[in-house]
Design a protein around this motif. Structure first.
Motif, PDB file in Angstrom:
ATOM      1  N   ALA A 163      25.278 -11.726  48.054  1.00 56.52           N
ATOM      2  CA  ALA A 163      24.863 -11.666  46.654  1.00 56.52           C
ATOM      3  C   ALA A 163      25.665 -10.611  45.905  1.00 56.52           C
ATOM      4  CB  ALA A 163      23.369 -11.363  46.558  1.00 56.52           C
ATOM      5  N   VAL A 164      25.906  -9.468  46.542  1.00 52.17           N
ATOM      6  CA  VAL A 164      26.711  -8.413  45.912  1.00 52.17           C
ATOM      7  C   VAL A 164      28.098  -8.946  45.593  1.00 52.17           C
ATOM      8  CG1 VAL A 164      27.860  -6.200  46.321  1.00 52.17           C
ATOM      9  CG2 VAL A 164      25.453  -6.483  46.935  1.00 52.17           C
ATOM     10  N   ARG A 165      28.695  -9.637  46.550  1.00 56.14           N
ATOM     11  CA  ARG A 165      30.041 -10.177  46.347  1.00 56.14           C
ATOM     12  C   ARG A 165      30.056 -11.188  45.191  1.00 56.14           C
ATOM     13  NH1 ARG A 165      30.659 -11.155  51.121  1.00 56.14           N
ATOM     14  NH2 ARG A 165      31.895  -9.373  51.773  1.00 56.14           N
ATOM     15  N   ALA A 166      29.048 -12.052  45.145  1.00 50.95           N
ATOM     16  CA  ALA A 166      28.990 -13.068  44.091  1.00 50.95           C
ATOM     17  C   ALA A 166      28.777 -12.433  42.724  1.00 50.95           C
ATOM     18  CB  ALA A 166      27.869 -14.060  44.398  1.00 50.95           C
ATOM     19  N   LEU A 167      27.920 -11.431  42.663  1.00 53.62           N
ATOM     20  CA  LEU A 167      27.640 -10.774  41.391  1.00 53.62           C
ATOM     21  C   LEU A 167      28.857 -10.006  40.885  1.00 53.62           C
ATOM     22  CD1 LEU A 167      24.032  -9.591  42.224  1.00 53.62           C
ATOM     23  CD2 LEU A 167      24.641 -11.167  40.377  1.00 53.62           C
ATOM     24  N   TYR A 216      15.555 -12.417  41.102  1.00 58.13           N
ATOM     25  CA  TYR A 216      14.920 -12.940  42.314  1.00 58.13           C
ATOM     26  C   TYR A 216      15.944 -13.436  43.322  1.00 58.13           C
ATOM     27  CZ  TYR A 216      10.017 -12.768  40.906  1.00 58.13           C
ATOM     28  OH  TYR A 216       8.759 -12.344  40.571  1.00 58.13           O
ATOM     29  N   HIS A 217      16.904 -14.201  42.863  1.00 53.66           N
ATOM     30  CA  HIS A 217      17.891 -14.767  43.778  1.00 53.66           C
ATOM     31  C   HIS A 217      18.796 -13.680  44.370  1.00 53.66           C
ATOM     32  CE1 HIS A 217      17.211 -19.146  43.289  1.00 53.66           C
ATOM     33  NE2 HIS A 217      16.623 -18.733  42.165  1.00 53.66           N
ATOM     34  N   ALA A 218      19.040 -12.620  43.605  1.00 51.02           N
ATOM     35  CA  ALA A 218      19.848 -11.519  44.125  1.00 51.02           C
ATOM     36  C   ALA A 218      19.126 -10.778  45.239  1.00 51.02           C
ATOM     37  CB  ALA A 218      20.189 -10.552  42.987  1.00 51.02           C
ATOM     38  N   SER A 219      17.786 -10.791  45.201  1.00 48.43           N
ATOM     39  CA  SER A 219      16.987 -10.089  46.207  1.00 48.43           C
ATOM     40  C   SER A 219      16.796 -10.899  47.477  1.00 48.43           C
ATOM     41  CB  SER A 219      15.604  -9.748  45.640  1.00 48.43           C
ATOM     42  OG  SER A 219      15.698  -8.918  44.509  1.00 48.43           O
ATOM     43  N   SER A 220      17.003 -12.208  47.387  1.00 42.10           N
ATOM     44  CA  SER A 220      16.679 -13.105  48.497  1.00 42.10           C
ATOM     45  C   SER A 220      17.912 -13.508  49.286  1.00 42.10           C
ATOM     46  CB  SER A 220      15.998 -14.364  47.949  1.00 42.10           C
ATOM     47  OG  SER A 220      15.819 -15.315  48.969  1.00 42.10           O
ATOM     48  N   TRP A 221      17.762 -13.526  50.610  1.00 45.31           N
ATOM     49  CA  TRP A 221      18.860 -13.978  51.466  1.00 45.31           C
ATOM     50  C   TRP A 221      19.080 -15.479  51.321  1.00 45.31           C
ATOM     51  CZ3 TRP A 221      22.209 -11.195  54.505  1.00 45.31           C
ATOM     52  CH2 TRP A 221      21.961  -9.813  54.549  1.00 45.31           C
ATOM     53  N   GLN A 222      18.087 -16.192  50.786  1.00 53.18           N
ATOM     54  CA  GLN A 222      18.244 -17.624  50.545  1.00 53.18           C
ATOM     55  C   GLN A 222      18.566 -17.903  49.074  1.00 53.18           C
ATOM     56  OE1 GLN A 222      15.210 -16.540  52.291  1.00 53.18           O
ATOM     57  NE2 GLN A 222      16.501 -16.717  54.110  1.00 53.18           N
ATOM     58  N   GLY A 223      18.819 -16.848  48.308  1.00 54.30           N
ATOM     59  CA  GLY A 223      19.036 -16.998  46.877  1.00 54.30           C
ATOM     60  C   GLY A 223      20.302 -17.771  46.542  1.00 54.30           C
ATOM     61  N   ARG A 224      20.279 -18.368  45.365  1.00 53.06           N
ATOM     62  CA  ARG A 224      21.429 -19.160  44.896  1.00 53.06           C
ATOM     63  C   ARG A 224      22.027 -18.472  43.678  1.00 53.06           C
ATOM     64  NH1 ARG A 224      18.027 -22.829  47.464  1.00 53.06           N
ATOM     65  NH2 ARG A 224      19.063 -24.643  48.394  1.00 53.06           N
ATOM     66  N   ILE A 225      22.876 -17.512  43.940  1.00 60.04           N
ATOM     67  CA  ILE A 225      23.477 -16.710  42.871  1.00 60.04           C
ATOM     68  C   ILE A 225      24.455 -17.537  42.036  1.00 60.04           C
ATOM     69  CG2 ILE A 225      24.923 -14.711  42.363  1.00 60.04           C
ATOM     70  CD1 ILE A 225      22.248 -13.898  43.391  1.00 60.04           C
ATOM     71  N   GLU A 226      25.324 -18.255  42.727  1.00 51.81           N
ATOM     72  CA  GLU A 226      26.437 -18.917  42.039  1.00 51.81           C
ATOM     73  C   GLU A 226      25.960 -19.915  40.992  1.00 51.81           C
ATOM     74  OE1 GLU A 226      26.174 -18.556  45.261  1.00 51.81           O
ATOM     75  OE2 GLU A 226      27.983 -17.550  46.015  1.00 51.81           O
ATOM     76  N   ILE A 227      24.935 -20.697  41.311  1.00 51.86           N
ATOM     77  CA  ILE A 227      24.487 -21.712  40.362  1.00 51.86           C
ATOM     78  C   ILE A 227      23.938 -21.065  39.093  1.00 51.86           C
ATOM     79  CG2 ILE A 227      22.249 -21.876  41.533  1.00 51.86           C
ATOM     80  CD1 ILE A 227      24.030 -24.651  39.584  1.00 51.86           C
ATOM     81  N   LEU A 228      23.208 -19.970  39.236  1.00 51.44           N
ATOM     82  CA  LEU A 228      22.642 -19.306  38.060  1.00 51.44           C
ATOM     83  C   LEU A 228      23.735 -18.674  37.203  1.00 51.44           C
ATOM     84  CD1 LEU A 228      19.417 -17.669  39.549  1.00 51.44           C
ATOM     85  CD2 LEU A 228      19.632 -19.783  38.245  1.00 51.44           C
ATOM     86  N   ILE A 229      24.723 -18.087  37.846  1.00 55.28           N
ATOM     87  CA  ILE A 229      25.848 -17.519  37.097  1.00 55.28           C
ATOM     88  C   ILE A 229      26.600 -18.631  36.374  1.00 55.28           C
ATOM     89  CG2 ILE A 229      28.061 -16.313  37.289  1.00 55.28           C
ATOM     90  CD1 ILE A 229      26.893 -14.737  39.635  1.00 55.28           C
ATOM     91  N   ASP A 230      26.806 -19.731  37.082  1.00 53.32           N
ATOM     92  CA  ASP A 230      27.518 -20.876  36.492  1.00 53.32           C
ATOM     93  C   ASP A 230      26.763 -21.451  35.288  1.00 53.32           C
ATOM     94  OD1 ASP A 230      29.651 -22.870  36.558  1.00 53.32           O
ATOM     95  OD2 ASP A 230      28.073 -24.271  37.160  1.00 53.32           O
ATOM     96  N   LEU A 231      25.434 -21.370  35.354  1.00 50.98           N
ATOM     97  CA  LEU A 231      24.616 -21.879  34.253  1.00 50.98           C
ATOM     98  C   LEU A 231      24.540 -20.911  33.075  1.00 50.98           C
ATOM     99  CD1 LEU A 231      21.707 -23.500  36.305  1.00 50.98           C
ATOM    100  CD2 LEU A 231      23.369 -24.706  34.864  1.00 50.98           C
TER     101      LEU A 231
END
Length: 374
Positions: free
Chosen positions: A122-126, A81-96
């Protein structure tokens, strides 16, 4: 002995509003009565999947035992979900500790979702978190191929940057991708992701779609989008798609293709504007047939309304005007229109009839303002 009260399995209906308000104490209080993995939203996902879920709440939920990999009705995890959203929070989920290679029911990874949404950040963070650029989904598409396949005109600019990121992503050397590999990076440590004929086809489609709509594209973004399209052509070694040349509204309308299906495509490119009605009866007849074919064949008629009814009546009036179609074909058209939403192949028949009328009426006829707005 008093039994503990069972917690609710569904989030409050106003959970979205609570998230937007951002009161962490109030948000935590929701889970006094709701399960940590209580569901909400159209996909029945958990609180962790909401794009407005604050980092502090996400950490607290996981710390309390919330399932970071909880799946929704489509098999998607919060990271999807967060990867699909421009307001998504990728980093926190990866960190968790979210599973960066989790797949949904379509075998899409979060990186697939990010590229389909043209979400460059999101692509860059992933990728930074170790996402594999060579993962294939159920359609056998890598994230890059999936992004190109779904790319719309407004996504061209971010997609060019995403393509550069993914083409430069490290891929294993043992994948047997042969001659499609591009040049190795310095030192031979990394190899660029492969460019496939399928990707090149997607880029050509992007170019064709953009050129069809170029005249009506928002002028504020035209230069940047056109430049980004040029970058995609260069990246994938695709010859630029020629600019669209429309009919001048005066010369006889001539088709060169042999099959009526190809003739309809040819006339669409020649006569149908980027948006709104055509300037000629010929163009509008082709447009009406194409719009109806797309609605009944592609959407199952779910958007059918009074305007579509007006368009079918206009269609019958147009093919009866000028040099009309033969009586047998007019009767055929009336039968098709009468059951247009229930008759298999109805849209195709209308397209064929439209082409027939244009061929026997090659002199452009100006169109009066129509009574419909589709």
């Amino acid at each position: 002995m008093k039994m503990p009260k069972t917690k609710k399995k569904l989030l409050p209906k106003d959970f979205d509003l609570l998230l937007k308000a951002g009161d962490i104490t109030a948000l935590k209080a929701v889970f006094d009565t709701c399960d940590l993995d209580a569901r909400g939203g159209y996909g029945k996902h958990t609180a962790l999947a909401f794009s407005d879920c604050p980092d502090e709440l996400a950490r607290w939920l996981v710390g309390q035992g919330a399932d970071l990999e909880a799946r929704d009705a489509y098999g998607r995890t919060p990271l999807h979900y967060h990867a699909s959203s421009w307001q998504g929070r990728i980093e926190i989920l990866i960190d968790l500790g979210a599973d960066i290679q989790a797949t949904d029911h379509d075998a899409d990874t979060p990186l697939h979702k990010a590229t389909k949404s043209a979400n460059a950040e999101a692509v860059r963070a992933l990728l930074g978190g170790g996402a594999r650029a060579d993962a294939h989904n159920a359609s056998n598409l890598t994230p890059l191929a999936a992004g190109l396949q779904h790319c719309s005109n407004v996504q061209i600019e971010p997609m060019a940057g995403i393509a550069e990121l993914l083409l430069a992503a490290e891929v294993p050397r043992d994948k047997g991708l042969g001659d499609l590999f591009k040049r190795a990076f310095s030192g031979g440590r990394r190899v660029q992701a492969p460019i496939t004929p399928q990707m090149q086809g997607f880029v050509r489609r992007i170019g064709e779609t953009f050129e069809f709509h170029r005249a009506g594209f928002n002028p504020e973004y035209l230069e940047a989008t056109s430049a980004a399209l040029g970058r995609l052509y260069a990246l994938f070694d695709v010859p630029p798609v020629p600019g669209r040349v429309m009919h001048d509204g005066r010369a006889p309308i001539i088709v060169r293709s042999a099959r009526w299906q190809d003739q309809h495509k040819e006339l669409w490119a020649l006569l149908v504007p980027s948006k709104g009605p055509a300037s000629t009866v010929q163009g509008e007849l082709i447009r009406i047939a194409g719009r109806i074919a797309d609605e009944v064949g592609g959407n199952g008629g779910v958007n059918w309304d009074a305007d579509y009814g007006k368009m079918t009546r206009a269609f019958l009036a147009h093919i009866s005007s000028g040099a009309p179609l033969p009586a047998a074909e007019l009767n055929r058209a009336a039968r098709v229109v009468a059951d247009v939403r229930g008759l298999e192949g109805a849209g195709g028949e209308l397209c064929e009839l439209a082409v027939q009328w244009v061929k026997i009426n090659p002199t452009p006829v100006p169109l009066s303002p129509p009574s419909y707005s589709r």
